[in-house]
Design an enzyme around this catalytic site. Structure first.
Site, PDB file in Angstrom:
ATOM      1  N   ASP A  91       3.880  -2.614  12.770  1.00 30.97           N
ATOM      2  CA  ASP A  91       2.423  -2.467  12.799  1.00 30.97           C
ATOM      3  C   ASP A  91       1.696  -3.664  13.399  1.00 30.97           C
ATOM      4  OD1 ASP A  91       2.336   0.121  11.752  1.00 30.97           O
ATOM      5  OD2 ASP A  91       2.720  -0.655   9.745  1.00 30.97           O
ATOM      6  N   ARG A 122      -6.327   3.470  10.369  1.00 29.94           N
ATOM      7  CA  ARG A 122      -5.955   2.090  10.689  1.00 29.94           C
ATOM      8  C   ARG A 122      -6.333   1.674  12.114  1.00 29.94           C
ATOM      9  NH1 ARG A 122      -1.724   0.660   7.066  1.00 29.94           N
ATOM     10  NH2 ARG A 122      -2.274   1.649   5.090  1.00 29.94           N
ATOM     11  N   ASP A 148       3.739  -5.774   2.428  1.00 31.78           N
ATOM     12  CA  ASP A 148       4.071  -4.776   3.448  1.00 31.78           C
ATOM     13  C   ASP A 148       4.581  -5.414   4.745  1.00 31.78           C
ATOM     14  OD1 ASP A 148       3.576  -2.132   2.385  1.00 31.78           O
ATOM     15  OD2 ASP A 148       1.425  -2.577   2.404  1.00 31.78           O
ATOM     16  N   LEU A 184       0.844  -1.197   0.000  1.00 27.60           N
ATOM     17  CA  LEU A 184       0.000   0.000   0.000  1.00 27.60           C
ATOM     18  C   LEU A 184       0.879   1.246   0.000  1.00 27.60           C
ATOM     19  CD1 LEU A 184      -2.387  -1.143   2.876  1.00 27.60           C
ATOM     20  CD2 LEU A 184      -2.873  -1.176   0.418  1.00 27.60           C
ATOM     21  N   HIS A 188       0.251   7.295   9.982  1.00 24.73           N
ATOM     22  CA  HIS A 188       0.176   6.864  11.376  1.00 24.73           C
ATOM     23  C   HIS A 188       0.538   8.023  12.313  1.00 24.73           C
ATOM     24  CE1 HIS A 188       0.978   2.603   9.815  1.00 24.73           C
ATOM     25  NE2 HIS A 188      -0.173   2.518  10.450  1.00 24.73           N
ATOM     26  N   CYS A 215       8.856   1.890  11.506  1.00 23.15           N
ATOM     27  CA  CYS A 215       8.048   0.747  11.009  1.00 23.15           C
ATOM     28  C   CYS A 215       8.830  -0.520  10.792  1.00 23.15           C
ATOM     29  CB  CYS A 215       7.410   1.027   9.664  1.00 23.15           C
ATOM     30  SG  CYS A 215       7.220   2.665   9.163  1.00 23.15           S
TER      31      CYS A 215
END
Ligand code: CIR
Length: 254
Positions: A66, A130, A60, A18, A160, A247
């Site tokens: 995440d 999210r 991803d 994404l 985020h 991340c």
């Protein structure tokens, strides 16, 4: 002190992940190189890194942050808010269970680790596309048992919460203009990230060293006043997929 990290090598399919960025097509070999340098930096800072295998089915999945929130006491497997990424949660269970007892965010709660910022015993949880209130509340009720406190905050621009605010040591946070005047951060020394350098808000404080993306001189100059060593890492290919320094790993004490 962090002593452990979990990372995942990017898969060949990673460019199918994404993204909202218009920075062009990412290059796989360069991505691997950048990821390698990132892991190398963690190792040099004393972390023992568990490297998971590339996962073609989930392009991803190397954005491991995440899928789990880890404290000294517990590992919480999240329920990632993007349907395309939700299945990643099943594959962090085994590696993380080696280090922590596990709890789980359950539907209809959704939560991405990128929305969760821990500063000492306090958590800021971003409510975003999210992460919903239900997910944030589930995380809070799991972690409350261990004496943590919480503030929910609506995420503004950026994917985020940690696209905009991060802890950088000495009671200081790097913070974008969107959040700068918000009194919920008044307990911290706020370091404003310039408008044209907002990507650098996603810097990462590890064991008294600051990792920051390469190419953001004004942010680097501001960070240097904190007097910690600074490591600049080239994140160009990561950024093309809306990712950043935080991340790419789950970090915790052993
Ligand atoms: C996504 O849209 O989910 C990924 N392409 C990027 C995730 C970045 N993760 C993070 O900031 N914690």
């Amino acid at each position: 002190m962090f002593t452990k990290a979990i990372t995942r090598i990017p898969a060949r399919s990673f460019a199918n992940g994404l993204t909202t960025s218009k920075l062009g097509n990412p290059d796989y070999d360069l991505m691997l190189q950048q990821h390698y340098k990132y892991v190398e930096a963690l190792v040099n800072l004393g972390l023992e890194v568990t490297q998971l295998e590339p996962f073609n089915d989930f392009p991803d999945a190397h954005f491991v942050e995440d899928v789990a929130v880890v404290t000294n006491e517990i590992g919480v497997i999240t329920n990632p808010g993007a349907p395309e990424r939700n299945g990643e949660k099943f594959f962090i269970k085994a590696p993380l269970s080696k280090f922590r007892d596990l709890e789980f965010i359950e539907s209809p709660g959704t939560l991405d680790g990128g929305d969760v910022l821990q500063i000492g015993k306090h958590f800021f949880i971003g409510i975003s596309e999210r992460t919903n209130e239900e997910g944030a509340n589930q995380l809070a009720s799991i972690l409350k048992k261990f004496g943590y406190t919480f503030t929910n905050v609506k995420v503004g621009p950026g994917l985020h919460f940690k696209s905009s605010v991060n802890y950088v040591g000495k009671n200081s946070i790097l913070i974008t203009d969107h959040f700068f005047s918000n009194p919920i951060f008044d307990a911290y020394n706020k370091i404003l990230v310039d408008k044209d350098e907002e990507y650098a808000a996603n810097s990462l404080f590890i064991n008294d060293t600051i990792l920051t993306p390469k190419g953001y001189p004004k942010t680097k100059a501001k960070l240097s006043k904190l007097d910690f060593p600074i490591i600049e890492l080239d994140m160009s290919e990561v950024q093309k997929m809306d990712g950043g320094l935080t991340c790419l790993s789950i970090r915790f004490a052993g």
